[in-house]
Design a protein around this motif. Structure first.
Motif, PDB file in Angstrom:
ATOM      1  N   MET A  70     -16.861  84.640  41.032  1.00  0.00           N
ATOM      2  CA  MET A  70     -17.922  84.556  42.034  1.00  0.00           C
ATOM      3  C   MET A  70     -17.929  85.796  42.924  1.00  0.00           C
ATOM      4  SD  MET A  70     -18.769  81.497  44.740  1.00  0.00           S
ATOM      5  CE  MET A  70     -17.192  81.640  45.583  1.00  0.00           C
ATOM      6  N   ALA A  71     -16.741  86.318  43.275  1.00  0.00           N
ATOM      7  CA  ALA A  71     -16.660  87.521  44.102  1.00  0.00           C
ATOM      8  C   ALA A  71     -16.997  88.763  43.292  1.00  0.00           C
ATOM      9  CB  ALA A  71     -15.274  87.651  44.716  1.00  0.00           C
ATOM     10  N   LEU A  72     -16.489  88.853  42.065  1.00  0.00           N
ATOM     11  CA  LEU A  72     -16.703  90.044  41.246  1.00  0.00           C
ATOM     12  C   LEU A  72     -18.164  90.224  40.855  1.00  0.00           C
ATOM     13  CD1 LEU A  72     -13.613  90.005  38.837  1.00  0.00           C
ATOM     14  CD2 LEU A  72     -13.867  91.148  41.049  1.00  0.00           C
ATOM     15  N   HIS A  73     -18.943  89.147  40.846  1.00  0.00           N
ATOM     16  CA  HIS A  73     -20.347  89.233  40.443  1.00  0.00           C
ATOM     17  C   HIS A  73     -21.169  90.110  41.382  1.00  0.00           C
ATOM     18  CE1 HIS A  73     -21.901  87.095  36.923  1.00  0.00           C
ATOM     19  NE2 HIS A  73     -20.805  86.355  36.993  1.00  0.00           N
ATOM     20  N   GLN A  74     -20.629  90.506  42.526  1.00  0.00           N
ATOM     21  CA  GLN A  74     -21.361  91.400  43.428  1.00  0.00           C
ATOM     22  C   GLN A  74     -21.431  92.824  42.874  1.00  0.00           C
ATOM     23  OE1 GLN A  74     -20.462  90.391  47.862  1.00  0.00           O
ATOM     24  NE2 GLN A  74     -18.620  89.916  46.705  1.00  0.00           N
ATOM     25  N   SER A  75     -20.582  93.141  41.898  1.00  0.00           N
ATOM     26  CA  SER A  75     -20.605  94.445  41.233  1.00  0.00           C
ATOM     27  C   SER A  75     -21.339  94.316  39.909  1.00  0.00           C
ATOM     28  CB  SER A  75     -19.174  94.933  40.982  1.00  0.00           C
ATOM     29  OG  SER A  75     -19.144  95.907  39.951  1.00  0.00           O
ATOM     30  N   SER A  76     -22.315  95.191  39.669  1.00  0.00           N
ATOM     31  CA  SER A  76     -23.057  95.147  38.402  1.00  0.00           C
ATOM     32  C   SER A  76     -22.138  95.360  37.214  1.00  0.00           C
ATOM     33  CB  SER A  76     -24.159  96.217  38.405  1.00  0.00           C
ATOM     34  OG  SER A  76     -25.095  95.984  39.435  1.00  0.00           O
ATOM     35  N   GLY A 104      -8.859 100.828  43.037  1.00  0.00           N
ATOM     36  CA  GLY A 104      -9.434  99.616  42.447  1.00  0.00           C
ATOM     37  C   GLY A 104      -9.191  98.393  43.304  1.00  0.00           C
ATOM     38  N   GLN A 105      -7.977  98.261  43.821  1.00  0.00           N
ATOM     39  CA  GLN A 105      -7.670  97.116  44.677  1.00  0.00           C
ATOM     40  C   GLN A 105      -8.496  97.141  45.951  1.00  0.00           C
ATOM     41  OE1 GLN A 105      -3.410  95.528  44.807  1.00  0.00           O
ATOM     42  NE2 GLN A 105      -3.077  97.663  44.257  1.00  0.00           N
ATOM     43  N   ALA A 106      -8.676  98.313  46.541  1.00  0.00           N
ATOM     44  CA  ALA A 106      -9.449  98.411  47.782  1.00  0.00           C
ATOM     45  C   ALA A 106     -10.900  98.003  47.557  1.00  0.00           C
ATOM     46  CB  ALA A 106      -9.374  99.829  48.331  1.00  0.00           C
ATOM     47  N   ILE A 107     -11.462  98.386  46.415  1.00  0.00           N
ATOM     48  CA  ILE A 107     -12.857  98.034  46.135  1.00  0.00           C
ATOM     49  C   ILE A 107     -12.991  96.534  45.878  1.00  0.00           C
ATOM     50  CG2 ILE A 107     -14.702  98.300  44.431  1.00  0.00           C
ATOM     51  CD1 ILE A 107     -13.993 101.246  44.292  1.00  0.00           C
ATOM     52  N   VAL A 108     -12.047  95.956  45.132  1.00  0.00           N
ATOM     53  CA  VAL A 108     -12.101  94.508  44.909  1.00  0.00           C
ATOM     54  C   VAL A 108     -11.906  93.765  46.234  1.00  0.00           C
ATOM     55  CG1 VAL A 108     -10.998  92.544  43.770  1.00  0.00           C
ATOM     56  CG2 VAL A 108     -11.389  94.657  42.499  1.00  0.00           C
ATOM     57  N   ALA A 109     -11.000  94.252  47.082  1.00  0.00           N
ATOM     58  CA  ALA A 109     -10.797  93.631  48.389  1.00  0.00           C
ATOM     59  C   ALA A 109     -12.082  93.663  49.209  1.00  0.00           C
ATOM     60  CB  ALA A 109      -9.667  94.325  49.143  1.00  0.00           C
ATOM     61  N   PHE A 110     -12.838  94.751  49.089  1.00  0.00           N
ATOM     62  CA  PHE A 110     -14.127  94.839  49.773  1.00  0.00           C
ATOM     63  C   PHE A 110     -15.065  93.712  49.336  1.00  0.00           C
ATOM     64  CE2 PHE A 110     -18.553  96.187  49.527  1.00  0.00           C
ATOM     65  CZ  PHE A 110     -18.826  96.452  50.852  1.00  0.00           C
ATOM     66  N   LEU A 111     -15.030  93.368  48.048  1.00  0.00           N
ATOM     67  CA  LEU A 111     -15.878  92.290  47.551  1.00  0.00           C
ATOM     68  C   LEU A 111     -15.511  90.950  48.164  1.00  0.00           C
ATOM     69  CD1 LEU A 111     -16.057  93.236  43.762  1.00  0.00           C
ATOM     70  CD2 LEU A 111     -17.773  93.651  45.528  1.00  0.00           C
ATOM     71  N   TYR A 112     -14.290  90.844  48.687  1.00  0.00           N
ATOM     72  CA  TYR A 112     -13.843  89.625  49.351  1.00  0.00           C
ATOM     73  C   TYR A 112     -14.045  89.688  50.864  1.00  0.00           C
ATOM     74  CZ  TYR A 112     -11.661  87.791  45.111  1.00  0.00           C
ATOM     75  OH  TYR A 112     -11.436  87.285  43.839  1.00  0.00           O
ATOM     76  N   GLY A 113     -14.624  90.789  51.351  1.00  0.00           N
ATOM     77  CA  GLY A 113     -14.934  90.867  52.773  1.00  0.00           C
ATOM     78  C   GLY A 113     -14.079  91.809  53.578  1.00  0.00           C
ATOM     79  N   ALA A 114     -13.132  92.500  52.949  1.00  0.00           N
ATOM     80  CA  ALA A 114     -12.282  93.433  53.686  1.00  0.00           C
ATOM     81  C   ALA A 114     -13.047  94.715  53.989  1.00  0.00           C
ATOM     82  CB  ALA A 114     -11.017  93.755  52.894  1.00  0.00           C
TER      83      ALA A 114
END
Length: 209
Positions: A70-76, A104-114
């Motif tokens: 659900m979080a990763l779906h924000q990235s095409s 990579g971790q920082a970008i995924v964390a951004f998708l979670y609101g960081a």
């Protein structure tokens, strides 16, 4: 990522912050708003309800994090990967080579609101990763903030990296570097980076002037 960089963007819209009730007045009534206590950031790299793992690897450095579709779906990029035959096969582990684990971790964390903070030495790896993962929101924000991180010592390296590794944002981001080079040409010529410049980088500098 390490702190002390430039904050590029407010938290992802996916996350809601903690908070109590607050009043806001409309044209005809006072409405009391109670913020949801749900905070998606607590699920970053958490095995709780995780339905996919993501591994980033680059130059022998590798890390795997727990994630949620659900979080990763924000990235095409992730959306296409998860909707492809790869996902239909039941595979729940996405391996992405050539992406630095910290980026990579920082970008995924951004998708979670960081918040996403970018030290100068991580700007180019971030730009190339954003371009590769098709993070359109971050592409627009980076266009607004690249100039703040450009220095005479790093602009040639960054411009060359964008030209080579950011095909979708090549024109927009190179134009920012071009303007910086034009405004700071004398300072750039005095840097060690310019003294050791490669022929390709020199041609790039001439081309973007």
């Amino acid at each position: 990522m390490a702190t002390g960089g430039t904050r590029l963007m407010d938290p992802s819209p996916f996350a809601a912050g903690f908070g109590g009730g607050e009043a806001r007045r409309t044209t005809d009534q006072c409405v009391n708003t109670v913020r949801s206590p749900f905070d998606a950031r607590s699920f970053f790299n958490s095995p709780l309800y995780s339905d996919i793992k993501v591994t980033f690897s680059c130059d022998g450095d590798k890390t795997t994090i727990y994630a949620h579709r659900m979080a990763l779906h924000q990235s095409s990029y992730f959306e296409k990967a998860m909707d492809s035959s790869w996902a239909e096969s039941g595979n729940a582990h996405l391996i992405i080579d050539g992406v630095r684990p910290d980026v990579g971790q920082a970008i995924v964390a951004f998708l979670y609101g960081a918040d996403l903070e970018v030290p100068q030495n991580q700007l180019l790896p971030l730009l190339t990763t954003i371009d590769r993962l098709m993070m359109s929101d971050l592409e627009d924000v980076c266009s607004d903030h690249i100039h703040a991180l450009l220095r005479p010592q790093n602009v040639l390296e960054i411009a060359a990296g964008i030209a080579e590794g950011c095909p979708s944002m090549h024109r927009a981001w190179l134009s920012i570097c071009s303007a910086f080079i034009a405004d700071n040409e004398e300072a750039i010529r005095r840097t060690d980076a310019f003294r050791s410049i490669s022929r390709d980088a020199m041609m790039l500098m001439i081309a973007v002037r």
